[in-house]
Design an enzyme around this catalytic site. Structure first.
Site: not given
Length: 408
Positions: A137, A167, A251
């Site tokens: 992402h 992911d 992230s």
């Protein structure tokens, strides 16, 4: 009477004045003699350690009255396990910039703009190249990806592979300016309560390589993932839970143990009012498996069974009996919603629309996410899987030889 007493008091004081003068003279004389004695004995007292004499070259409150206003600075050498862990790992954490092409409706021209910033971890350096782990992402829909090194320099990155469900993504950059490579640990050896350190770029590169510390709060958590945003869970992501602060921009960054080893890739947090300390990272042992395949093939080669799964729990209870004819003991499973083609793996094995799958290879399957996850992590195209299902109230079992999705 009062007046008499006052006057008499004055008279008595006058009569004592000669004695007072003698007393003053005696005191002064004694003080002078005592001072001289002390001065004569100073060297002896100093050598014996009873007093400390001020050296002429030493700054002190007498020679420099301002010297005692501020405390003297103290240099402290802090060398803790946490400091050593951060020093070992933080140079391997980089920034990742997602650059996308956008159209300007006013002048009908397109331009490249930064659409997001995240983090990444350098895990390998060989043959002049450096490879970086990050989240899918972070680079999703990117027209170009840049990596920001700890020095602040930006370099172009090539996307070697990615997978939306897990992911995960792998980037490649020129390795000539990469100075550190992370050491990957063993997430299976983690214990609840042990220290955990998050390193990343919360809120963007302005706060690059920020360090936060907490503990491992829980292991073996599963978080639902709805990739196509249709309200149905597509995947269950196995994660490590930590209370180390993880914020947008973290992230793809590193979750590190007290030895400076990367034990997870930070991926998400629960951001609700009144909720704090719920951050999650993908276990590094899972990452190793996924990254190896992404580097080889650019994607995960998922085994194809040929059914469109739909969670039984999302089906109205009326249809459990009237349409699916399920016995009362069936509480969960996966409904085959599509018309199964006869040339698909499921069709060749005899599966049909509205069959309810409850087990794969004897392992209970309660939803579509578990079905996909089992096939992805345990099977490859060409493998076989035993499917247990219900049809018209009867429990059946068939063996399906798995294929590869069309177009892959």
């Amino acid at each position: 009477m009062g007046y008499y007493d006052d006057l008499g008091q004055v008279e008595r004081k006058k009569n004592r004045e000669p004695g007072l003068g003698r007393l003053i003279m005696t005191s002064v004389t004694s003080a002078v003699i005592g001072g001289m004695v002390v001065l004569l004995m100073l060297p002896t007292l100093s050598k014996s350690g009873y007093i400390s004499m001020v050296q002429p070259s030493t700054a002190n409150a007498m020679t420099n009255p301002s010297s005692n206003i501020f405390a003297q600075p103290i240099s402290v050498n802090v060398d803790t396990a946490t400091v050593r862990a951060v020093e070992k790992a933080d140079k391997a954490v980089v920034g990742v910039i997602n650059i996308q092409r956008v159209n300007n409706w006013f002048n009908q021209e397109s331009s490249s703009v930064e659409r997001g910033e995240g983090s990444g971890v350098v895990f390998e350096k060989k043959n002049g190249k450096a490879h970086i782990i990050t989240n899918f992402h972070v680079i999703e829909n990117a027209q170009k990806v840049q990596v920001v090194l700890p020095s602040g320099e930006k370099v172009e990155a090539k996307v070697l592979g990615y997978d939306a469900l897990t992911d995960m993504a792998v980037l490649e950059i020129d390795g000539s300016k990469v100075t550190a490579v992370a050491e990957l640990g063993d997430s299976d050896a983690l214990k609840v309560g042990e220290p955990a350190i998050a390193i990343g770029n919360p809120l963007g590169l302005k706060f690059s390589r920020t360090v936060t510390q907490g503990i491992i709060s829980a292991l073996d958590r599963s978080m639902p993932v709805d990739v196509d945003e249709n309200g149905q869970t597509d995947w269950e992501l196995d994660v490590i839970q930590t209370d180390a602060a993880i914020n947008p921009g973290n992230s793809g960054g590193a979750l590190v143990n007290i030895h400076g080893q990367v034990i997870g890739i930070n991926t998400l947090k629960i951001a609700q009012e009144g909720v704090e300390g719920l951050g999650f990272a993908i276990p590094i042992n899972d990452v190793k498996k996924i990254v190896t395949e992404l580097m080889q093939d650019g994607k995960l080669k998922r085994a194809y069974i040929g059914v469109q799964p739909y969670d039984l729990t999302n089906v109205p209870r009326y249809h459990w009996k009237e349409t699916l004819n399920l016995p009362d003991e069936v509480k969960a499973g996966v409904v085959v919603m599509n018309e199964v083609t006869k040339f698909s793996p499921a069709g060749k094995a005899g599966l049909r629309q509205y069959d309810v799958i409850v087990k794969l290879d004897g392992q209970e399957i309660t939803n579509g996410a578990q079905l996909r996850k089992y096939l992805t992590l345990n099977k490859k195209p060409g493998d076989s899987v035993e499917v247990t299902f219900y049809r018209d109230g009867f429990k059946k079992s068939v063996t399906v030889k798995l294929g590869e999705p069309v177009g892959e």
